[in-house]
Write a protein that holds these residues in place. Sequence first.
Motif, PDB file in Angstrom:
ATOM      1  N   VAL A 116      42.383  52.454  20.275  1.00  0.00           N
ATOM      2  CA  VAL A 116      41.044  51.666  20.355  1.00  0.00           C
ATOM      3  C   VAL A 116      40.551  51.931  21.895  1.00  0.00           C
ATOM      4  O   VAL A 116      41.059  51.843  22.711  1.00  0.00           O
ATOM      5  CB  VAL A 116      41.515  50.070  20.256  1.00  0.00           C
ATOM      6  N   PRO A 117      39.134  52.290  21.639  1.00  0.00           N
ATOM      7  CA  PRO A 117      38.278  52.581  23.106  1.00  0.00           C
ATOM      8  C   PRO A 117      38.262  51.558  23.929  1.00  0.00           C
ATOM      9  O   PRO A 117      38.140  50.222  23.486  1.00  0.00           O
ATOM     10  CB  PRO A 117      37.005  53.140  22.665  1.00  0.00           C
ATOM     11  N   ASN A 118      38.759  51.938  25.160  1.00  0.00           N
ATOM     12  CA  ASN A 118      38.321  50.958  26.338  1.00  0.00           C
ATOM     13  C   ASN A 118      39.327  49.504  26.258  1.00  0.00           C
ATOM     14  O   ASN A 118      38.872  48.438  26.779  1.00  0.00           O
ATOM     15  CB  ASN A 118      36.972  50.272  26.389  1.00  0.00           C
ATOM     16  N   ILE A 119      40.348  49.883  25.622  1.00  0.00           N
ATOM     17  CA  ILE A 119      41.334  48.743  25.532  1.00  0.00           C
ATOM     18  C   ILE A 119      42.414  48.606  26.625  1.00  0.00           C
ATOM     19  O   ILE A 119      42.923  49.681  27.213  1.00  0.00           O
ATOM     20  CB  ILE A 119      42.387  48.709  24.030  1.00  0.00           C
ATOM     21  N   HIS A 120      42.805  47.410  27.135  1.00  0.00           N
ATOM     22  CA  HIS A 120      43.718  47.150  28.046  1.00  0.00           C
ATOM     23  C   HIS A 120      44.952  46.349  27.353  1.00  0.00           C
ATOM     24  O   HIS A 120      44.641  45.268  27.020  1.00  0.00           O
ATOM     25  CB  HIS A 120      43.368  46.868  29.408  1.00  0.00           C
ATOM     26  N   ILE A 121      45.892  46.856  27.142  1.00  0.00           N
ATOM     27  CA  ILE A 121      47.169  46.458  26.335  1.00  0.00           C
ATOM     28  C   ILE A 121      48.137  45.771  27.687  1.00  0.00           C
ATOM     29  O   ILE A 121      48.396  46.353  28.741  1.00  0.00           O
ATOM     30  CB  ILE A 121      48.020  47.117  25.844  1.00  0.00           C
ATOM     31  N   HIS A 122      48.338  44.314  27.266  1.00  0.00           N
ATOM     32  CA  HIS A 122      49.228  43.600  28.475  1.00  0.00           C
ATOM     33  C   HIS A 122      50.572  43.765  28.253  1.00  0.00           C
ATOM     34  O   HIS A 122      50.982  43.339  26.874  1.00  0.00           O
ATOM     35  CB  HIS A 122      48.612  42.260  28.865  1.00  0.00           C
ATOM     36  N   GLY A 123      51.415  43.948  28.930  1.00  0.00           N
ATOM     37  CA  GLY A 123      52.964  43.717  28.826  1.00  0.00           C
ATOM     38  C   GLY A 123      53.690  44.860  28.524  1.00  0.00           C
ATOM     39  O   GLY A 123      52.942  45.963  27.970  1.00  0.00           O
ATOM     40  N   PRO A 124      55.001  45.004  28.367  1.00  0.00           N
ATOM     41  CA  PRO A 124      55.622  46.232  27.999  1.00  0.00           C
ATOM     42  C   PRO A 124      55.628  46.545  26.693  1.00  0.00           C
ATOM     43  O   PRO A 124      55.549  45.464  25.735  1.00  0.00           O
ATOM     44  CB  PRO A 124      57.036  45.869  28.537  1.00  0.00           C
ATOM     45  N   VAL A 125      55.950  47.950  26.302  1.00  0.00           N
ATOM     46  CA  VAL A 125      56.072  48.341  24.989  1.00  0.00           C
ATOM     47  C   VAL A 125      57.442  47.733  24.446  1.00  0.00           C
ATOM     48  O   VAL A 125      58.321  47.391  25.075  1.00  0.00           O
ATOM     49  CB  VAL A 125      56.182  49.878  25.001  1.00  0.00           C
TER      50      VAL A 125
END
Length: 147
Positions: A59-68
Amino acid sequence: MRSKLYIAIDLRFEAGTPAIGEAIGLGAAVDYLSGIGMQKIHDYEVELANYLYASLRSVPNIHIHGPVPSQNVQRAALCSFNIEDIHPTDIATFLDQQHEVAIRSGHHCAQPLHRDLRVNASARASLHFYNTKEDVDDFIRALMDTV
């Protein structure tokens, strides 16, 4: 220390019936989950969560929070994220109204964490053992159409 008289008075003023149905339902849920196997559920949720994380990276411009998610990280099968220049509540509303996809938006009872992350809110997709990879694919397609 309470006297017997005081306890009897307490019970006399309790409203309604104790949560008997809920207790029976909890027992049935425990039996159901035990029949599947908690380790099997956990392993599947880790697999599904990894698929969600990998899919969200497209997904463009996404910031995922937290560990994989992994077998070594104790966490739920969910993912909090932000997309640049789109408020999480707008994302959740559009997904719901245009695609019938339900996610959460807001603080998720974690205001101090959001303050540390310097975000006013986040969106969160949550999975459980009844979800499938096809559900994740549907979510990603809807999210891509929304952003």
